[in-house]
Scaffold this motif. Structure first.
Motif, PDB file in Angstrom:
ATOM      1  N   UNK A  54      28.645 -19.339  13.342  1.00 21.22           N
ATOM      2  CA  UNK A  54      27.684 -18.882  14.354  1.00 21.22           C
ATOM      3  C   UNK A  54      27.872 -17.395  14.647  1.00 21.22           C
ATOM      4  N   UNK A  55      29.131 -16.943  14.693  1.00 19.58           N
ATOM      5  CA  UNK A  55      29.414 -15.521  14.940  1.00 19.58           C
ATOM      6  C   UNK A  55      28.853 -14.667  13.808  1.00 19.58           C
ATOM      7  N   UNK A  56      29.011 -15.141  12.572  1.00 23.06           N
ATOM      8  CA  UNK A  56      28.504 -14.396  11.413  1.00 23.06           C
ATOM      9  C   UNK A  56      26.978 -14.251  11.482  1.00 23.06           C
ATOM     10  N   UNK A  61      22.279 -10.333  12.945  1.00 20.39           N
ATOM     11  CA  UNK A  61      21.044  -9.977  13.652  1.00 20.39           C
ATOM     12  C   UNK A  61      21.205  -8.728  14.511  1.00 20.39           C
ATOM     13  N   UNK A  62      22.439  -8.264  14.683  1.00 24.66           N
ATOM     14  CA  UNK A  62      22.687  -7.128  15.566  1.00 24.66           C
ATOM     15  C   UNK A  62      22.556  -5.794  14.821  1.00 24.66           C
ATOM     16  N   UNK A  63      21.801  -4.857  15.402  1.00 26.01           N
ATOM     17  CA  UNK A  63      21.655  -3.524  14.811  1.00 26.01           C
ATOM     18  C   UNK A  63      22.712  -2.569  15.359  1.00 26.01           C
ATOM     19  N   UNK A  64      23.145  -2.833  16.581  1.00 19.85           N
ATOM     20  CA  UNK A  64      24.176  -1.976  17.184  1.00 19.85           C
ATOM     21  C   UNK A  64      25.563  -2.559  16.929  1.00 19.85           C
ATOM     22  N   UNK A  65      26.447  -1.713  16.479  1.00 23.11           N
ATOM     23  CA  UNK A  65      27.790  -2.143  16.128  1.00 23.11           C
ATOM     24  C   UNK A  65      28.564  -2.650  17.346  1.00 23.11           C
ATOM     25  N   UNK A 166      24.364 -16.217  20.759  1.00 32.93           N
ATOM     26  CA  UNK A 166      25.273 -16.971  19.909  1.00 32.93           C
ATOM     27  C   UNK A 166      24.898 -18.450  19.976  1.00 32.93           C
ATOM     28  N   UNK A 167      24.618 -19.046  18.824  1.00 29.06           N
ATOM     29  CA  UNK A 167      24.052 -20.397  18.802  1.00 29.06           C
ATOM     30  C   UNK A 167      25.059 -21.484  19.171  1.00 29.06           C
TER      31      UNK A 167
END
Length: 398
Positions: A54-56, A61-65, A166-167
């Motif tokens: 789920x974390x992966x 989907x995140x653009x900001x680090x 986070x799913x």
């Protein structure tokens, strides 16, 4: 076979205590091999297994680090996994412990005729726990048979599923909701009552009668009342057990370190030669490394001793505070019992007074009917009516 009680509470356990990584004073080490281990998995490994996928997906989907999650456990608790509970700023726990007893030391303790039957009941209960509770991932579960009474420590991570963010997360309320226990404040209580019924039925099938938990002499709690009024004391008992175990663990480690001594013989055997540069001496590299290594070990040992002393003192203080809290809650429960008894007493007094009033009114009504019948029989009905009319007129004029 006499009736027995069931005790279930949310413990605050220590994995090192549960898995017997050290021996506390209340443990009979000769019986430790008899303990039954159902599952034993590292907490960190369980977190990776449950949440890494789920974390992966979330990170992809995140653009900001800075919005990405590294290690999920450290993301929640700002530290690596340990052998005991960690609670974050949001009061979220890294795992939960379900502590289960049948009976008492007197009627079900090790060595009593019923100990073997209660052990089998607990085993059957545990073997169905994961299937009944799919959202509670059990990573550590053990039945202790080396203490006074057989009991279960079931350690689990609650799993909740979400559509946004986070799913998959550590989320007990969501886990209870997904298992159809609702999402209000009493969801956990409903779950516990369901588990209580499961164990009660197992005990009944093995010939053990389970009594309703006693509130006071001649009065019984309902199961729900028992859960509400006894949970605090059970939790405090579990906390005292955990702190006692941690204190014993710290003391054992402290004593172990205290017995370590620097190898003076090796240091005395080092040959020091005068150098041509004043009062300085020269050593061989082997002797220098030996001396340096010994000095480092000594410094590390001193630091560990100081740390363990501090931890021991903190554990002793915390244990004292928990005992005070336990006594306060016990006093609160006693006051509640007295209040309930007083309430029932005053209620009985009120009912008796009301019964007397009704009886008196019934008697007056019967007397009035007899008086009217007597007046009618004497032919005085008309005179009595005039008397009542004149009487009422006189009252109005006054």
């Amino acid at each position: 076979m006499s009736e027995k009680s069931i005790s279930m509470c949310e413990g605050k356990g220590s994995l090192s205590h549960n898995n017997r990584e050290f021996t506390a004073k209340n443990i009979d080490s000769s019986r430790t091999p008899n303990n039954i281990v159902f599952v034993q998995q590292e907490l960190g490994e369980a977190y990776h297994q449950l949440f890494d996928e789920a974390v992966e997906k979330y990170n992809a989907r995140q653009k900001r680090k800075d919005r990405k999650i590294g290690d999920y456990f450290e993301h929640l608790f700002n530290r690596p996994p340990s052998k005991s509970f960690i609670v974050n700023a949001n009061k979220q726990k890294c795992f939960y412990e379900h502590l289960v007893y049948i009976g008492t030391k007197k009627d079900s303790g090790i060595g009593t005729p019923d100990a073997e039957i209660t052990k089998e009941c607990l085993r059957e209960y545990m073997e169905g726990f994961q299937e009944r509770n799919p959202n509670f991932y059990v990573f550590n579960a053990v039945m202790h048979l080396d203490e006074s009474t057989p009991h279960l420590h079931i350690d689990y991570i609650p799993i909740g599923h979400f559509k946004n963010g986070l799913e998959v997360r550590n989320a007990k309320n969501k886990a209870l909701e997904e298992m159809n226990f609702g999402k209000d404040a009493k969801a956990n209580n409903r779950w516990r009552l369901a588990e209580w019924d499961i164990l009660k039925n197992i005990c009944n099938a093995h010939g053990i009668e389970i009594s309703e938990p006693k509130k006071s002499r001649g009065y019984s709690y309902t199961v729900e009342e028992y859960g509400e009024h006894q949970d605090k004391i059970n939790a405090l008992n579990a906390e005292i057990e955990r702190l006692t175990a941690e204190r014993d663990e710290t003391v054992a480690e402290f004593e172990k370190l205290s017995k370590k001594k620097v190898n003076i013989t090796e240091i005395e055997s080092i040959e020091a030669k005068e150098s041509m540069f004043g009062k300085k001496v020269t050593l061989t590299k082997e002797d220098y490394d030996k001396l340096s290594d010994t000095a480092k070990k000594y410094v590390a040992m001193e630091k560990n001793i100081k740390k363990l002393k501090k931890e021991r003192d903190a554990a002793v203080q915390e244990l004292g505070a928990m005992k005070q809290q336990f006594e306060a809650v016990s006093s609160e429960l006693s006051a509640y019992k007295k209040k309930e008894e007083d309430k029932r007493f005053f209620s009985r007094e009120k009912q008796n007074a009301e019964a007397k009033r009704i009886k008196r009114e019934d008697q007056l009504s019967r007397d009035l009917q007899k008086a009217r019948a007597f007046i009618s029989a004497c032919g005085l009905t008309e005179d009595f009516a005039k008397y009542r009319y004149n009487r009422s007129r006189s009252t109005e004029l006054e």
